[in-house]
Every structure is written in C-alpha cells, then in structure tokens.
Design an enzyme around this catalytic site. Structure first.
Site, PDB file in Angstrom:
ATOM      1  N   GLN A 135       7.988   2.026  -6.515  1.00  0.00           N
ATOM      2  CA  GLN A 135       7.355   1.739  -5.231  1.00  0.00           C
ATOM      3  C   GLN A 135       8.257   2.195  -4.082  1.00  0.00           C
ATOM      4  O   GLN A 135       9.478   2.022  -4.121  1.00  0.00           O
ATOM      5  CB  GLN A 135       7.052   0.249  -5.101  1.00  0.00           C
ATOM      6  CG  GLN A 135       6.011  -0.257  -6.095  1.00  0.00           C
ATOM      7  CD  GLN A 135       4.606   0.258  -5.800  1.00  0.00           C
ATOM      8  OE1 GLN A 135       4.391   1.047  -4.888  1.00  0.00           O
ATOM      9  NE2 GLN A 135       3.650  -0.192  -6.586  1.00  0.00           N
TER      10      GLN A 135
ATOM     11  N   CYS B 278      -3.872   1.637  -5.379  1.00  0.00           N
ATOM     12  CA  CYS B 278      -3.383   2.442  -4.259  1.00  0.00           C
ATOM     13  C   CYS B 278      -4.502   3.304  -3.673  1.00  0.00           C
ATOM     14  O   CYS B 278      -4.244   4.201  -2.878  1.00  0.00           O
ATOM     15  CB  CYS B 278      -2.194   3.304  -4.684  1.00  0.00           C
ATOM     16  SG  CYS B 278      -2.553   4.420  -6.052  1.00  0.00           S
TER      17      CYS B 278
END
Length: 446
Positions: free
Chosen positions: A270, A402
């Site tokens: 991330q 996402c």
C-alpha cells in the site's frame, strides 16, 4: 467572442466539474466536463475536445467560486499530474469519493448498503511512500527532469518539490536531477521507483545501459549522503536487485498485531502506510473473526491481511496468482511466528470455479482484496456455490476495493446471485488530493 458560462453541478471520477449547456428551449443539453471546476461554481471555459453528446474543456475564468475551493498547497498543482483535487477542501474530497462509491453501487448493480460507514482518514500530506518517478533529459532546456507526468501528457512535470511525497524524498528531487545528469547513461535512465520503509528508503534505478566505474562512485556517494539504498533494474521488475548498500532491508509494521512485513521495492504494498494500519484494523474488526474460524484471504499478496488474521483465527488460507508471492508470504509468516496457522496456495483467481471453492472446503470468513479488475470469477463461483453447496458459503465477506466500478459490479453478483446482503460500505482515503477511490464493503448471509 467570449467563452460561454457554465454552472457546475457535480464532479466526475477524474475530479472534473460536470455541467450542462442549456438548449435554446432551456432544457438541459450537452454534458460538459471542465478541468479545475468545482460543484456550485459558475465558470467560463474553452473547449478542448468535442463529441456529439459531450465536450471536454478547461476553465478560463472563475465567475463564482465554491465555498469549498482552497488554494493548492503545491506550486506545481496546475501542471503536475500527481494530484487532481488540491483545490478542493480535504473533507469535501472524501465526501465526493463516498458519493462516487454509492452512485456506482446503485447505477451499476442497483445495490445500496444497509449502512454507510464513516470514511477512514489519515495524513493528507507526505503520505505517498510508494512512487514511480519518470526521468527525462530535455535537450531544449539543457536539464534533466525527475517527477510525475504533466496532467494529460506524456511530458515530465518540471517540479522542484512535492507535497505528497515524504519530505525527505521531496528534498531529493533536485539533487537527483543533478546526479542523473552527471552519469554517463543520463539519457538511458527512464525511471526511478521510490519505496519508503520504516528504517530504509530504497530507490530503484531503471538502467538501459551498464554503469561505468565513475557512475558507481557517484551513486554510492549519493546513497551515503542521502541515507538511501540503491537498487538497479536492467530489464523488467523481476530483474531489480539491491546494489548499495547491501546490509539493509525494507519493511513496514502492523504493531497492533505484532507483525513486521519485509518487502522489496518492486513488490505491491500500500502506498499509504498510515492508512494501511487503519485499513487492516478495520477489515479485521469487520470480519469479526472468532478463534475457531477458518478464514480465506484471497488475492493475499505478501500477507498484509493474512498474517494479522493468523493472530486471531484457527487457520488462514492465503491464495494468490503468483508462486513467487505465496512463497514470500509464507516466509513472512515464518518470520512472524504464525506459519503454523497459515497456508498459502497459488491459483488464478480470475479463472476460479465453483469446483475450486468446493475443493478448498468450508471457510467461516472470507477477505477479498483484488486489483482494479475486481473479483468477477470469484463472485460468480460463490453464486454457483449457493446452488451446489450452500453449506460452504462463508457467513461474512469483507471486500477491499481499489475500483468502485468493479466493486459495484461484483456486489451485484454477490447480492443478486449469491444471496448476500450488502451490510456496510464506505471509502478509505488512501490517496488524498487524487480522484482515486479505495473502499470497503461487508457482505453477510441473511
């Protein structure tokens, strides 16, 4: 002739203002997308691209400003493509992302969550611990540029600072220009990838020609001065290897679970480490894992969720499409002392079938964290599982996304076909000042 005036009604997923040019009879006409305009504003614009039903334009005059408009902190915001929403107040950015998520869920799949969760926030500046910087020698300017691309362009932005990179990385932008220009292969280095760990900052230098001994001296001196680690990548990402110094290792931690995660700078991790901690905490809390549970972590990567889950569940099965990744995930499980409660397997989850799910056995909980393409095959397989072996369906699924459009598509299958209820959904502000929407959704069996 003066540019037309447009009232901005909303923002699209690229953070462009959206309005309609009225027809002669006063009815709403063609849709206009205007760069830099915000909802509630009245602006003049020039058209850059025109189609039958829509136009794309650029704001030329702000006639009436929104109360949510703020002055961008970065002096390069107008031309750098790294950010798209610095002109919008941060909490309003998150509200816009929440609306994008809800609109996608409803318009694409006719699904509404029973509860909209509060957004997950983190630092809004200096948060980008991963970045891919382009490198270009511009002969006309006689200098090297290092940075993000310009907005809607393949050119590299002439940026001297960056407010979303960690300050110690932003301070290197100008010295990196000088370093690259001093190397013999300055025209054969298209990219520098940045990866910031807790104790190490690694820069991956993409090189398309061998370094000379003088180049090596300069790179090592730069590493010593700026306290970074160089990696060299002569071809694809698999060829990236540490160069100097060799006695350092990237890692991040999840202290709530006592987990330390080693990683390579070309691995997927991330971008925002602060938010990642919040994300893992929230996902596990939503899963409500019991000590007797068997849990699946699908698209598990290096084990970002698998390892924390192993501190709470009886057994966690991590599945990923790459053997190299699952081997690394198992190694991370061993480092953290949870290998006895984890197992990893390699499967192409974009082609998973109901028979695959039956072979895997019963899971009490399931976490899904796919890339932008989503988890359509898995969702359909769960739908078939409802018909063939409903006893094997996990009671609760937490889906980390996402891409709001693929989450919405998959949510439609999970609810309308597999029989789940969309209990909760909300956004995670992983990428402040950009239009990127990260989100979480909870699906329960009735």
């Amino acid at each position: 002739m003066q540019d037309p005036i447009l009232t901005i009604e909303s923002l699209d997923m690229d953070a462009r203002g959206v309005g309609h040019l009225d027809n002669e009879d006063g009815s709403p006409g063609k849709v206009i997308f205007v760069e830099g305009a915000l909802p509630g504003e009245r602006v003049r614009f020039e058209t850059l691209r025109k189609k039958k039903n829509w136009e794309q334009g650029r704001m030329t005059e702000l006639v009436k400003a929104s109360s949510l408009r703020v002055e961008p902190l970065c002096p390069h915001f107008d031309h750098c493509g790294g950010c798209s929403m610095q002109h919008l107040e941060p909490s309003a950015q998150v509200a816009m992302k929440q609306r994008v998520l809800e609109d996608n869920l409803w318009h694409l799949s006719k699904v509404k969550p029973d509860q909209v969760m509060r957004p997950l926030y983190g630092p809004t500046w200096g948060y980008r611990f991963r970045a891919r910087l382009s490198v270009r020698y511009v002969a006309k300017k006689g200098k090297v540029l290092v940075g993000f691309h310009e907005k809607k362009s393949s050119y590299v932005a002439d940026m001297e600072d960056c407010k979303i990179l960690p300050p110690h990385v932003a301070r290197m932008l100008m010295p990196l220009r000088d370093l690259v220009r001093s190397l013999s292969i300055f025209e054969q280095m298209p990219q520098i990838e940045v990866a910031v760990g807790e104790n190490v900052t690694a820069l991956v230098l993409r090189i398309m020609a061998p370094l000379t001994p003088d180049d090596e001296v300069l790179l090592k001196a730069f590493a010593d001065q700026w306290q970074i680690q160089w990696w060299l990548q002569p071809k694809g990402p698999d060829t990236a290897a540490p160069y100097y110094p060799l006695d350092q290792e990237l890692s991040y931690s999840l202290p709530e679970f006592g987990i330390r995660m080693p990683f390579k700078p070309v691995d997927f991790t991330q971008v925002n480490h602060h938010i990642n901690r919040v994300l893992v905490h929230k996902a596990l809390r939503l899963l409500e894992v019991q000590p007797s549970d068997r849990v699946a972590d699908l698209f598990c990567g290096l084990g970002n969720f698998t390892l924390p889950l192993a501190t709470q569940a009886r057994e966690v099965v991590g599945i990923e499409g790459s053997t190299a990744l699952t081997e690394r995930a198992l190694a991370n499980a061993r480092v953290n002392g949870v290998a006895h409660k984890t197992s990893f397997s390699t499967r192409n989850l974009f082609e998973v079938t109901v028979d695959d799910l039956i072979a895997l056995g019963k899971f009490d909980r399931m976490l899904i964290d796919p890339p932008r393409d989503g988890a359509m095959a898995l969702s359909l397989a769960l739908g078939e599982l409802k018909e063939k072996r409903p006893d094997l369906l996990p009671k609760r699924i937490v889906y980390v996304s996402c891409s709001p459009s693929t989450l919405a598509r998959d949510a439609g299958v999970l609810t309308h076909v597999a029989g789940y209820t969309l209990s909760k959904a909300g956004v995670v502000n992983m990428f402040p000042h950009t239009s990127h929407v990260e989100s979480m959704a909870v699906f329960d069996l009735p």
